[in-house]
Design a protein around this motif. Structure first.
Motif: not given
Length: 494
Positions: A115-137, A237-242
């Protein structure tokens, strides 16, 4: 006893008012889970009950074992798309076996602190993940809005009006729940020609039963299911951690992501043992839960328990819930999930951050694969970071006796070319290389220093390197080919 009561109140509910909010939030989530679970079952090529039973088991077990209260986990599309070939070629029992192995892999991942690998996911990636998921929904709702009568559009509009306007009058009951109940009553009373939950697929009858997958316990079985299990575990795990990080931000609280890894694993094992498919956290349903007032484990537990109650007792009624009501709820989720500030921030944030966010969105939407999008974003973030650190570097030459080179900044694989080009032939002169304001990060940096020293000595220069910090000195002592860092080379006391 006092400690137990305090822990229970903190994790599950503090008082009757909070318990009511948690229960109502869980009820809303349970209703929204039904069409999603059926749809994901269709994607995987299995009976609808496989997705529904999985959602029940995963939600209940994660509420007990997970590390992120209020986050909703169930059967998901991210996992469903991965198992389609396995179900098609080997049957549903191999899916159950692969899901058990998936859970075991996730438990091991938690023990290994991946789970510590989440430290290497930047805020920009998380924002992109959220926006993409909103579009897919939002895009996932479009099939329910094509080839339909005007009644569907009218009901969606009415549901959205209830969802957004009712909170201005009262917040005693979650507005999505009111919208679903009101539109169900209207649809049944008026007989409007709209699609219902029952049209999505046959709902299961009765309770799930405990059973082991009927597969041979051989190396051949392991060879078949292992690639699927590893991929399912990683994506889950990736989707759950994000999603956990997003719920952390929404609730301004922290979560135990190591515990969440192991909780997800236990939940997937339980799902397979009752005839369910694999799953993970769901950002859409988690947003519904949080916006409906859910903050504790109780809301997650109620989501799974009430879904079980609906299917076992109220199946015929659930089948008559109009899809436009649930479509409206998911449209609300997509609107609430999208980070609208990120659009304005495209001009304010550094260009590299904006590019990472946009690439993450583009890859996720284009591939419908969250893992690929996040991987692309993380890779691009790493490249931009390496480029930025590469520029934080300088070599200053001072002519004299001896010639002095002052090295400043970070010496690693991305900066070695500039490092080696900064030194010129000195034609037999004495040279001092001062690295007291520099740091060597890897063997590429050490090899570059070796190259510079060897080249200067071939030209007849007497070379001395001084000022290593302790970490750089250790690295040079282990891997350098030129003189080591002893006292004669001026080890800096860092």
């Amino acid at each position: 006893m006092t400690s137990f009561i305090s822990h229970f109140r903190s994790a599950w509910c503090a008082d009757a008012g909070e318990a009511r909010r948690e229960i109502l939030a869980g009820v809303v989530v349970a209703l929204a889970l039904i069409p999603e679970a059926i749809g994901f079952s269709i994607i995987a090529g299995v009976d609808p009950r496989v997705g529904l039973y999985a959602s029940i088991a995963i939600a209940i077990v994660v509420s007990l074992l997970g590390g992120r209260p209020a986050m909703i986990s169930a059967a998901t599309a991210a996992v469903a798309v991965l198992v389609t070939p396995l179900v098609r070629d080997h049957g549903v029992d191999y899916l159950f076996a692969a899901t058990i192995l998936m859970g075991l892999v996730q438990i091991v991942a938690g023990l290994l602190r991946l789970d510590l690998l989440m430290q290497f996911v930047s805020r920009s990636v998380i924002t992109g993940f959220v926006n993409a998921l909103a579009i897919l929904i939002f895009m996932a709702q479009l099939p329910q809005l094509t080839g339909v009568t005007w009644h569907t559009y009218a009901m969606v509009a009415a549901a959205l009006a209830i969802i957004y306007l009712l909170p201005r009058v009262t917040k005693a009951v979650p507005s999505p729940l009111v919208a679903i109940v009101v539109l169900t009553i209207v649809a049944i009373w008026s007989g409007m020609p709209v699609r219902t939950v029952g049209d999505m697929g046959r709902l299961p009858e009765g309770l799930p039963s405990l059973a082991l997958p009927q597969v041979p316990l051989t190396w051949e079985t392991l060879r078949i299911i292992l690639p699927f299990s590893l991929t399912m575990a990683a994506v889950g795990l990736l989707e759950s951690m994000l999603t956990a990080q997003i719920v952390d931000d929404m609730t301004d609280t922290d979560s135990d992501k190591r515990r969440e890894c192991m909780g997800q694993g236990g939940a997937n094992i339980a799902a397979a043992l009752v005839g369910g498919m694999g799953g993970c956290a769901m950002i859409g349903q988690s947003v519904i839960n949080v916006t409906s007032g859910g903050r504790k484990r109780l809301s997650t537990f109620v989501a799974g328990a009430f879904l079980l109650f609906l299917l076992a007792v109220l199946g015929p009624v659930v089948g008559r819930i109009p899809m436009p009501a649930l479509v409206a709820v998911m449209v609300m989720v997509s609107i609430g999930t999208f980070s609208w500030n990120s659009i304005a921030n495209l001009r304010r944030h550094p260009p590299t951050s904006s590019v990472v966010m946009l690439v993450t969105v583009a890859v996720v939407v284009a591939t419908r694969d969250l893992a690929q999008g996040v991987a692309a974003g993380v890779l691009l973030s790493g490249i931009f970071f390496a480029g930025k650190v590469r520029r934080m570097f300088a070599v200053e030459r001072t002519d004299g006796v001896p010639v002095r080179y002052q090295v400043r900044g970070e010496i690693f694989f991305a900066s070695v070319d500039r490092f080696t080009r900064a030194f010129v032939a000195e034609a037999g002169r004495a040279v001092v290389i001062d690295v007291s304001t520099a740091h060597f990060w890897d063997i590429s940096g050490v090899a570059a220093l070796d190259k510079v020293v060897a080249r200067l000595r071939r030209d007849g220069s007497v070379v001395e390197v001084i000022g290593y910090d302790r970490a750089s000195a250790d690295l040079v002592d282990r891997f350098a080919l030129h003189d080591k860092t002893g006292v004669e080379l001026g080890l800096a006391p860092h």
